[in-house]
Each structure stands twice: as structure tokens, then as C-alpha cells.
Design a protein around this motif. Structure first.
Motif, PDB file in Angstrom:
ATOM      1  N   GLY A  10       0.830  -1.201   0.000  1.00 30.09           N
ATOM      2  CA  GLY A  10       0.000   0.000   0.000  1.00 30.09           C
ATOM      3  C   GLY A  10       0.859   1.243   0.000  1.00 30.09           C
ATOM      4  N   VAL A  11       0.663   2.103  -0.990  1.00 24.43           N
ATOM      5  CA  VAL A  11       1.461   3.323  -1.127  1.00 24.43           C
ATOM      6  C   VAL A  11       0.545   4.522  -0.918  1.00 24.43           C
ATOM      7  CG1 VAL A  11       3.014   4.638  -2.616  1.00 24.43           C
ATOM      8  CG2 VAL A  11       2.943   2.136  -2.797  1.00 24.43           C
ATOM      9  N   THR A  12       0.851   5.331   0.100  1.00 19.14           N
ATOM     10  CA  THR A  12       0.022   6.503   0.400  1.00 19.14           C
ATOM     11  C   THR A  12       0.737   7.781  -0.035  1.00 19.14           C
ATOM     12  OG1 THR A  12       0.864   6.753   2.661  1.00 19.14           O
ATOM     13  CG2 THR A  12      -1.003   5.272   2.349  1.00 19.14           C
ATOM     14  N   GLY A  13       0.037   8.891   0.062  1.00 18.85           N
ATOM     15  CA  GLY A  13       0.469  10.139  -0.555  1.00 18.85           C
ATOM     16  C   GLY A  13       1.502  10.934   0.200  1.00 18.85           C
ATOM     17  N   GLY A  14       2.763  10.612   0.012  1.00 17.26           N
ATOM     18  CA  GLY A  14       3.868  11.385   0.564  1.00 17.26           C
ATOM     19  C   GLY A  14       5.032  11.329  -0.394  1.00 17.26           C
ATOM     20  N   ILE A  15       5.966  12.255  -0.237  1.00 21.49           N
ATOM     21  CA  ILE A  15       7.113  12.298  -1.135  1.00 21.49           C
ATOM     22  C   ILE A  15       7.911  10.997  -1.080  1.00 21.49           C
ATOM     23  CG2 ILE A  15       8.564  13.414   0.607  1.00 21.49           C
ATOM     24  CD1 ILE A  15       8.703  13.830  -3.261  1.00 21.49           C
ATOM     25  N   ALA A  16       7.824  10.288   0.064  1.00 22.70           N
ATOM     26  CA  ALA A  16       8.556   9.022   0.199  1.00 22.70           C
ATOM     27  C   ALA A  16       7.993   7.931  -0.708  1.00 22.70           C
ATOM     28  CB  ALA A  16       8.529   8.550   1.646  1.00 22.70           C
ATOM     29  N   ALA A  17       6.900   8.222  -1.410  1.00 24.20           N
ATOM     30  CA  ALA A  17       6.325   7.225  -2.327  1.00 24.20           C
ATOM     31  C   ALA A  17       7.343   6.771  -3.372  1.00 24.20           C
ATOM     32  CB  ALA A  17       5.084   7.798  -3.004  1.00 24.20           C
ATOM     33  N   TYR A  18       8.316   7.633  -3.686  1.00 26.96           N
ATOM     34  CA  TYR A  18       9.301   7.239  -4.694  1.00 26.96           C
ATOM     35  C   TYR A  18      10.126   6.045  -4.227  1.00 26.96           C
ATOM     36  CZ  TYR A  18      13.392   9.189  -2.254  1.00 26.96           C
ATOM     37  OH  TYR A  18      14.403   9.425  -1.360  1.00 26.96           O
ATOM     38  N   LYS A  19      10.325   5.918  -2.890  1.00 30.15           N
ATOM     39  CA  LYS A  19      11.083   4.784  -2.354  1.00 30.15           C
ATOM     40  C   LYS A  19      10.314   3.472  -2.514  1.00 30.15           C
ATOM     41  CE  LYS A  19      14.053   6.814   1.219  1.00 30.15           C
ATOM     42  NZ  LYS A  19      14.397   6.754   2.656  1.00 30.15           N
ATOM     43  N   ALA A  20       8.984   3.580  -2.608  1.00 32.65           N
ATOM     44  CA  ALA A  20       8.171   2.373  -2.764  1.00 32.65           C
ATOM     45  C   ALA A  20       8.436   1.705  -4.111  1.00 32.65           C
ATOM     46  CB  ALA A  20       6.691   2.707  -2.613  1.00 32.65           C
ATOM     47  N   CYS A  21       8.937   2.463  -5.071  1.00 32.89           N
ATOM     48  CA  CYS A  21       9.296   1.877  -6.371  1.00 32.89           C
ATOM     49  C   CYS A  21      10.450   0.881  -6.190  1.00 32.89           C
ATOM     50  CB  CYS A  21       9.697   2.964  -7.367  1.00 32.89           C
ATOM     51  SG  CYS A  21       8.396   4.156  -7.705  1.00 32.89           S
ATOM     52  N   ALA A  22      11.492   1.316  -5.487  1.00 34.90           N
ATOM     53  CA  ALA A  22      12.627   0.434  -5.215  1.00 34.90           C
ATOM     54  C   ALA A  22      12.197  -0.744  -4.354  1.00 34.90           C
ATOM     55  CB  ALA A  22      13.743   1.212  -4.533  1.00 34.90           C
ATOM     56  N   LEU A  23      11.288  -0.501  -3.405  1.00 35.94           N
ATOM     57  CA  LEU A  23      10.793  -1.556  -2.534  1.00 35.94           C
ATOM     58  C   LEU A  23      10.059  -2.618  -3.359  1.00 35.94           C
ATOM     59  CD1 LEU A  23      10.338  -2.667   0.318  1.00 35.94           C
ATOM     60  CD2 LEU A  23       8.373  -1.118   0.536  1.00 35.94           C
ATOM     61  N   THR A  24       9.226  -2.168  -4.293  1.00 31.51           N
ATOM     62  CA  THR A  24       8.505  -3.102  -5.178  1.00 31.51           C
ATOM     63  C   THR A  24       9.488  -3.951  -5.974  1.00 31.51           C
ATOM     64  OG1 THR A  24       6.697  -1.501  -5.394  1.00 31.51           O
ATOM     65  CG2 THR A  24       6.789  -3.275  -7.024  1.00 31.51           C
ATOM     66  N   ALA A  87       3.765   1.296   2.900  1.00 30.73           N
ATOM     67  CA  ALA A  87       5.041   2.003   2.842  1.00 30.73           C
ATOM     68  C   ALA A  87       5.074   2.894   1.600  1.00 30.73           C
ATOM     69  CB  ALA A  87       6.193   0.999   2.807  1.00 30.73           C
ATOM     70  N   PRO A  88       5.066   4.202   1.787  1.00 30.49           N
ATOM     71  CA  PRO A  88       5.012   4.908   3.073  1.00 30.49           C
ATOM     72  C   PRO A  88       3.587   4.991   3.608  1.00 30.49           C
ATOM     73  CG  PRO A  88       5.066   6.485   1.291  1.00 30.49           C
ATOM     74  CD  PRO A  88       5.192   5.136   0.650  1.00 30.49           C
ATOM     75  N   ALA A  89       3.475   5.101   4.922  1.00 28.55           N
ATOM     76  CA  ALA A  89       2.181   5.287   5.573  1.00 28.55           C
ATOM     77  C   ALA A  89       2.128   6.698   6.145  1.00 28.55           C
ATOM     78  CB  ALA A  89       1.992   4.264   6.684  1.00 28.55           C
ATOM     79  N   THR A  90       1.181   7.480   5.683  1.00 26.25           N
ATOM     80  CA  THR A  90       1.040   8.860   6.170  1.00 26.25           C
ATOM     81  C   THR A  90       0.272   8.893   7.487  1.00 26.25           C
ATOM     82  OG1 THR A  90      -1.010   9.137   4.916  1.00 26.25           O
ATOM     83  CG2 THR A  90       1.047   9.794   3.820  1.00 26.25           C
ATOM     84  N   ALA A  91       0.370  10.014   8.180  1.00 20.56           N
ATOM     85  CA  ALA A  91      -0.378  10.199   9.431  1.00 20.56           C
ATOM     86  C   ALA A  91      -1.875  10.087   9.171  1.00 20.56           C
ATOM     87  CB  ALA A  91      -0.046  11.561  10.037  1.00 20.56           C
ATOM     88  N   ASN A  92      -2.311  10.557   8.003  1.00 18.90           N
ATOM     89  CA  ASN A  92      -3.725  10.528   7.647  1.00 18.90           C
ATOM     90  C   ASN A  92      -4.236   9.097   7.534  1.00 18.90           C
ATOM     91  OD1 ASN A  92      -6.258  11.743   6.639  1.00 18.90           O
ATOM     92  ND2 ASN A  92      -5.674  10.771   4.715  1.00 18.90           N
ATOM     93  N   THR A  93      -3.515   8.259   6.807  1.00 15.07           N
ATOM     94  CA  THR A  93      -3.948   6.871   6.623  1.00 15.07           C
ATOM     95  C   THR A  93      -3.881   6.095   7.933  1.00 15.07           C
ATOM     96  OG1 THR A  93      -3.261   6.880   4.305  1.00 15.07           O
ATOM     97  CG2 THR A  93      -3.512   4.731   5.364  1.00 15.07           C
ATOM     98  N   GLY A  95      -4.238   7.313  10.898  1.00 16.27           N
ATOM     99  CA  GLY A  95      -5.356   7.787  11.713  1.00 16.27           C
ATOM    100  C   GLY A  95      -6.679   7.188  11.283  1.00 16.27           C
ATOM    101  N   LYS A  96      -6.894   7.056   9.979  1.00 17.60           N
ATOM    102  CA  LYS A  96      -8.150   6.487   9.492  1.00 17.60           C
ATOM    103  C   LYS A  96      -8.281   5.020   9.881  1.00 17.60           C
ATOM    104  CE  LYS A  96      -8.037   7.976   5.096  1.00 17.60           C
ATOM    105  NZ  LYS A  96      -8.563   8.268   3.734  1.00 17.60           N
ATOM    106  N   ILE A  97      -7.227   4.260   9.725  1.00 17.01           N
ATOM    107  CA  ILE A  97      -7.285   2.841  10.064  1.00 17.01           C
ATOM    108  C   ILE A  97      -7.518   2.664  11.563  1.00 17.01           C
ATOM    109  CG2 ILE A  97      -6.034   0.654  10.043  1.00 17.01           C
ATOM    110  CD1 ILE A  97      -4.388   1.821   7.685  1.00 17.01           C
ATOM    111  N   ALA A  98      -6.833   3.466  12.378  1.00 10.82           N
ATOM    112  CA  ALA A  98      -6.959   3.358  13.836  1.00 10.82           C
ATOM    113  C   ALA A  98      -8.361   3.686  14.323  1.00 10.82           C
ATOM    114  CB  ALA A  98      -5.946   4.273  14.512  1.00 10.82           C
ATOM    115  N   ASN A  99      -9.092   4.460  13.531  1.00  9.48           N
ATOM    116  CA  ASN A  99     -10.446   4.858  13.930  1.00  9.48           C
ATOM    117  C   ASN A  99     -11.524   4.183  13.095  1.00  9.48           C
ATOM    118  OD1 ASN A  99     -10.253   7.159  16.085  1.00  9.48           O
ATOM    119  ND2 ASN A  99      -8.581   7.524  14.642  1.00  9.48           N
TER     120      ASN A  99
END
Length: 402
Positions: A10-24, A87-93, A95-99
């Protein structure tokens, strides 16, 4: 190991999303079958086509984009995954899952999955330290979600501190180590009893105790997280299971629990009787409500069957564990119970101690094996206590087989 594992990234909306490409790419190179799911915000940073090319699988974005009419996409992908990695997981995502908020494909899928979920946060250093974010992460951790902590360093916002998405190699290493180390009960069958029992006086009234089942349920959840095939026999309780792989059987009376435990006993490797079973029950159970009368009322009580002692008398290969909830001389009474009921180990706690006992979210216990070796487990959440108990059971089983 991630080899041949079905991994939903799961890739959420942050600049670190570019690292998820290498992770994939690295997960795919290690032999994992990777499918990528993106939030709409994530697509602002990286094109879905990039992930499609790297994973060689379709990319999921929109809940309502149902390509196969025979399947509900977010349920199908939730069931498909062995591991879910955010990865990455934003504060927004987070928070939504926790609630329990499920307003897009990402959150809907995570709430629907029974797979292990790993979360690798990435955000501004001050966001990561915010009490709301900390509270949400603690809630998710309590439910069994695993966090891969962010690294410290220069952040895209210009700050230097903790909040940078951990490197892909480290994320994979953490997952592989956890998969290898924390599945030590894989292939084992575990039977656990939890909660109180109820013994009826009449259709209105019954005798019970203060047990809520929290400790037994925590043991069941932890055992399943460690890879075991878990059967839970539960007395009347409001507790719910977050792990859908646990086989739950609900019972009411001590007699019901006796039958259920004996029914499943022979097919299990580890048996933990954490339930607080009634020692006595009314000798006469009235069909109609007993009316109020002048003066006192006496109810004749009779002994119930001793479930733990009866299991100890017939055990063969099983590792049998009992619980002793005491208010005076807990170690002395626990040791006596261990010997008399032919147990392999016993978990002793003084329920009069603050932070221990019935109803709370924490516990303080002493684990004692049949060699009467003791280990005190200080105040911790019941899930953490459960993890430690299961690890000690595993150690004792291995020591006994050598």
C-alpha cells in the motif's frame, strides 16, 4: 522469508512514495508476488504505470473500479494477501485505520484483510511526535499491526529528525526476520479456554465471576500471530477477536466448557486453561423465577467437574498450562496446583495487585514450569504478557524434547 509470499504493498500520498518503487522491485527480485495499491494522493507523486511495470501486476486505486463482475476487488485482494505492507504510511492513513474509517480502497482493504499488516510511517518529525499520531499507532500496535519505525535524517520538508521512510532493504529485512522468528508456533495446534462460566439458579439469575476473558483472548490472538492453529473455547464474554483465523466456540456453563475442552483436547499440542470456571453450581436449577420470601434464602451448591485436573489425568503429548488467580500466597497455591493437576506449567497472578487481574488491559504474572523454575513478568498489556507466556512455553517444550 518473502519468497513466494503474496504481498500487497500500500502506497500513500507522501514524497517518500518514490522509495516504494525500489521496494517493489526488490521484493519482486526476492521472489515475492507483489500487487500495489495506491491512494489517489500517492498517484500525484508516482505514476501507477511505474508500479505496474515493476510488479508486473495491475495497480489498484479506485474502490469502484470493478474489473471482474464476479469479484469485489477490495475483498478479493484483502483475501489474496499473505502480507500487507503500508510504505510509506502517512499520518492521515494511520489515523483512518486506527479509527475504523474506510473511505477509499486502501483503508477498506486493510480493514477487510486477515493478513499480517506491517506499517512503515513517513512524515514530518513534528507530525510523528504529535500525541494524536502516537495514540493512533499505539492503538494499531495493540490490535497486532507491526510498525517499521522511520529513520532519522534530512526530511523533504527541510527538517532533520525522525520521520524518514526506512530504506527498502531494511524494511524487507525486518519483515523477513519477523516472519522467521515470530512464527515459532507454525504447525502447532493450540487450545485455549477464556472467560467466566455462568451457573443458573433460575431463568433470571445465575452465579458467575469477574472474569472478562481478556487474558485468554490475548493468548489466542498472540498464538495465531505466532503461526499456530488456534481453537478458543470462550465463556460468556463481550470480547471480540481481530484475527479471523481463530476457531471460536462459545459455551456458558462449567459443564459446557468441560465437554468442549475434552472434545478438542486430543488433537492439540498446547492446551492453556485461562478460563475462570465455576467451582460450584446450584444443586437445583428452578424452571420458574424464585420469588422473594420473608427471611433468608439458602441455595445448596454442588461441585463442578475439575476441567484442568481431568485433562492432566489423560494428557499424552500435550503441553498443559493452567492459570492460578489468587489473593493470598499466590506462589504457594500456584505450585500446589501445578503438582496436583499434573501440569507442565502454570501462570500465577495476584488479582488483588493493582494493574493485575480481571477486567483491566494489563497484567502482572509469574510463569512457573514443572521444574518449578519461575519467571516474573512485570506490568504490561495482556497481549504482551501473552506473547511472553507463549515464548516460555515454546522454550520449555524444546527443552523437554532434548
Amino acid at each position: 522469508m518473502v519468497y513466494q509470499k503474496k504481498i500487497l504493498l500500500g502506497v500513500t500520498g507522501g514524497i517518500a512514495a518514490y522509495k516504494a518503487c525500489a521496494l517493489t522491485s526488490k521484493l519482486t527480485q526476492k521472489g515475492a508476488n507483489v500487487k500495489v495499491m495506491m491512494t489517489k494522493s500517492a498517484t500525484e507523486f508516482v505514476s501507477p504505470l511505474t508500479f505496474q511495470a515493476l510488479s508486473r501486476n495491475p495497480v489498484y486505486i479506485d474502490t469502484f473500479d470493478e474489473k471482474d463482475p464476479e469479484k469485489i476487488a477490495h475483498i478479493d485482494i484483502a483475501d489474496w494477501a499473505d502480507i500487507v505492507l503500508l510504505a510509506p504510511a502517512t499520518a492521515n492513513t494511520i489515523g483512518k485505520i486506527a479509527n475504523g474509517i474506510a473511505d477509499d480502497m486502501m483503508t477498506t482493504t486493510i480493514l477487510a484483510t486477515e493478513a499480517e499488516v506491517y506499517i512503515a510511517p513517513a512524515m514530518n518529525v513534528h507530525m510523528y511526535a504529535h500525541p494524536a499520531v502516537i495514540k493512533n499507532m499505539k492503538q494499531l500496535e495493540q490490535w497486532g499491526y507491526r510498525f517499521i519505525e522511520p529513520g532519522a535524517g534530512y526530511l523533504a520538508c527541510g527538517y532533520v529528525g525522525k520521520g524518514r521512510l526506512e530504506e527498502p532493504e531494511t524494511i524487507i529485512q525486518v519483515i523477513e526476520e519477523h516472519q522467521q522468528i515470530n512464527h515459532f508456533l507454525s504447525g502447532k495446534k493450540v487450545l485455549i479456554s477464556a472467560g467466566p462460566t455462568r451457573e443458573s439458579v433460575d431463568p433470571i439469575r445465575f452465579f458467575t465471576n469477574r472474569s472478562t476473558g481478556k487474558m485468554g483472548f490475548a493468548l489466542a490472538e498472540a498464538a495465531a500471530d505466532f503461526g499456530a492453529d488456534v481453537t478458543l473455547v470462550a465463556g460468556p464474554s463481550n470480547q471480540q477477536l481481530s484475527n479471523g483465523r481463530i476457531n471460536r466456540f462459545d459455551v456458558v456453563t462449567a459443564g459446557d466448557m468441560y465437554e468442549a475442552m475434552h472434545q478438542h483436547f486430543s488433537s492439540n499440542d498446547i492446551v492453556i486453561k485461562a478460563a475462570a470456571v465455576a467451582d460450584y453450581r446450584p444443586k437445583i436449577v428452578y424452571d420458574q423465577k424464585v420469588k422473594k420470601q420473608a427471611g433468608d434464602l439458602s441455595i445448596m451448591m454442588e461441585r463442578t467437574k475439575d476441567i484442568l485436573k481431568s485433562l492432566g489425568a489423560i494428557k499424552e503429548h500435550q503441553f498443559l498450562v493452567g492459570f492460578a488467580a489468587e489473593t493470598t500466597n499466590p506462589i504457594e497455591y500456584g505450585m500446589k496446583k501445578l503438582r496436583e493437576k499434573n501440569l507442565d506449567a502454570i501462570v500465577i497472578n495476584d488479582v488483588s495487585t493493582k494493574g493485575a487481574g480481571f477486567g483491566g488491559d494489563t497484567n502482572i504474572v509469574t510463569y512457573m514450569n514443572k521444574r518449578e523454575e519461575k519467571e516474573e513478568l512485570p506490568l504490561a498489556s495482556k497481549y504482551k504478557i501473552a506473547e511472553k507466556i507463549l515464548k516460555m512455553i515454546d522454550q520449555d517444550m524444546k527443552a523437554g524434547s532434548q
